[in-house]
Motif scaffolding. Sequence first.
Motif, short mmCIF file in Angstrom:
data_model
loop_
_atom_site.label_atom_id
_atom_site.label_comp_id
_atom_site.label_asym_id
_atom_site.label_seq_id
_atom_site.Cartn_x
_atom_site.Cartn_y
_atom_site.Cartn_z
N LEU A 124 0.82 -1.21 0.00
CA LEU A 124 0.00 0.00 0.00
C LEU A 124 0.86 1.26 0.00
CD1 LEU A 124 -2.79 -1.20 2.41
CD2 LEU A 124 -3.03 -0.73 -0.05
N LEU A 125 1.99 1.22 0.67
CA LEU A 125 2.88 2.39 0.64
C LEU A 125 3.42 2.63 -0.76
CD1 LEU A 125 4.80 2.20 4.04
CD2 LEU A 125 2.95 3.75 3.38
N PHE A 126 3.64 1.57 -1.53
CA PHE A 126 4.02 1.77 -2.94
C PHE A 126 2.89 2.45 -3.70
CE2 PHE A 126 8.01 -0.39 -2.82
CZ PHE A 126 8.65 -0.02 -3.99
N ASN A 127 1.64 2.01 -3.43
CA ASN A 127 0.49 2.66 -4.07
C ASN A 127 0.42 4.14 -3.70
OD1 ASN A 127 -0.15 0.09 -4.95
ND2 ASN A 127 -1.95 -0.14 -3.67
N ILE A 128 0.64 4.43 -2.41
CA ILE A 128 0.60 5.81 -1.93
C ILE A 128 1.70 6.63 -2.59
CG2 ILE A 128 1.01 7.24 0.11
CD1 ILE A 128 -0.52 5.03 1.71
N GLY A 129 2.90 6.06 -2.65
CA GLY A 129 4.01 6.77 -3.29
C GLY A 129 3.73 7.07 -4.75
N SER A 130 3.15 6.10 -5.46
CA SER A 130 2.86 6.35 -6.88
C SER A 130 1.74 7.39 -7.02
CB SER A 130 2.52 5.05 -7.60
OG SER A 130 1.32 4.50 -7.13
N ALA A 131 0.78 7.38 -6.11
CA ALA A 131 -0.28 8.40 -6.17
C ALA A 131 0.31 9.79 -5.94
CB ALA A 131 -1.37 8.10 -5.14
N LEU A 132 1.22 9.89 -4.98
CA LEU A 132 1.84 11.18 -4.69
C LEU A 132 2.75 11.66 -5.83
CD1 LEU A 132 2.72 10.59 -0.92
CD2 LEU A 132 0.88 12.05 -1.84
N ALA A 133 3.27 10.72 -6.59
CA ALA A 133 4.17 11.05 -7.70
C ALA A 133 3.43 11.36 -9.00
CB ALA A 133 5.15 9.89 -7.94
N THR A 134 2.11 11.24 -8.97
CA THR A 134 1.33 11.40 -10.20
C THR A 134 0.74 12.81 -10.29
OG1 THR A 134 0.77 9.05 -10.18
CG2 THR A 134 -0.61 10.48 -11.53
N GLU A 135 1.03 13.45 -11.40
CA GLU A 135 0.47 14.78 -11.65
C GLU A 135 -1.04 14.67 -11.88
OE1 GLU A 135 3.25 17.33 -14.21
OE2 GLU A 135 3.61 15.27 -14.86
N GLU A 136 -1.74 15.73 -11.48
CA GLU A 136 -3.20 15.71 -11.59
C GLU A 136 -3.69 15.65 -13.03
OE1 GLU A 136 -4.12 19.14 -9.24
OE2 GLU A 136 -4.00 18.00 -7.39
N ASP A 137 -2.88 16.12 -13.98
CA ASP A 137 -3.30 16.09 -15.39
C ASP A 137 -2.67 14.93 -16.16
OD1 ASP A 137 -0.75 17.11 -15.36
OD2 ASP A 137 -1.16 18.80 -16.70
N SER A 138 -2.07 13.99 -15.44
CA SER A 138 -1.48 12.81 -16.09
C SER A 138 -2.58 11.93 -16.67
CB SER A 138 -0.66 12.02 -15.06
OG SER A 138 -0.24 10.78 -15.63
N LYS A 139 -2.27 11.27 -17.79
CA LYS A 139 -3.23 10.31 -18.37
C LYS A 139 -3.45 9.13 -17.42
CE LYS A 139 -0.95 10.05 -22.27
NZ LYS A 139 -0.51 9.56 -23.56
N TRP A 140 -2.40 8.75 -16.69
CA TRP A 140 -2.51 7.66 -15.73
C TRP A 140 -2.89 8.25 -14.38
CZ3 TRP A 140 -0.38 6.42 -11.03
CH2 TRP A 140 -0.68 5.13 -10.57
#
Length: 186
Positions: free
Chosen positions: A67-83
């Motif tokens: 889950l911490l990996f999920n959290i880290g990837s969410a925090l690393a994702t720009e709001e306008d990213s396609k993903w």
Amino acid sequence: MAKSNVYTRTGDAGTTSLVGGSRVAKDCARLEAYGTVDEANSWLGLLDASTEIPKEAHSTLSRAMNLLFNIGSALATEEDSKWQPAPFPETEVSQLEADIDALDATLPRHNRFVLPGGHADAARANIARTVVRRAERRIIALAATGVTVDPMLCRYINRLSDYLFVLSRAINRHNGINDVFWDYTK
């Protein structure tokens, strides 16, 4: 000799890419947040590698690391990213609360502050707890910059630090070590 896939050299000048493609300074609030989550995850990995922690803690720690990996990837994702990451599941907060309750039920009640330490793994759990608390502060600071942060993710991080406190006490008990309470007279 073939070049390794480990290094790209693109971050040598102090920037890195977010999920979405923007390059940002490695000391920006977003990187501080997910970098601290990564640091906390490493401490959980160290705890999970131990054979001297309560057996039931391994599944909780393993789930938390993922889950911490999920959290880290969410925090690393720009709001306008396609993903875009999926919303953080509320069920994970509830599950962690159940894990806290089950572990806490095995421990003697107290109404005093417990000092970190005792068994080496209990001390490691307390270090992990403080790093998780720092991650929480970094995530809150990131949100204060205007970046949208899933509130459920913050709830999970908050509960994880609580779990690690209870785990530290359970590790001591598991290894026959009593809690050491704060002596405010010293």
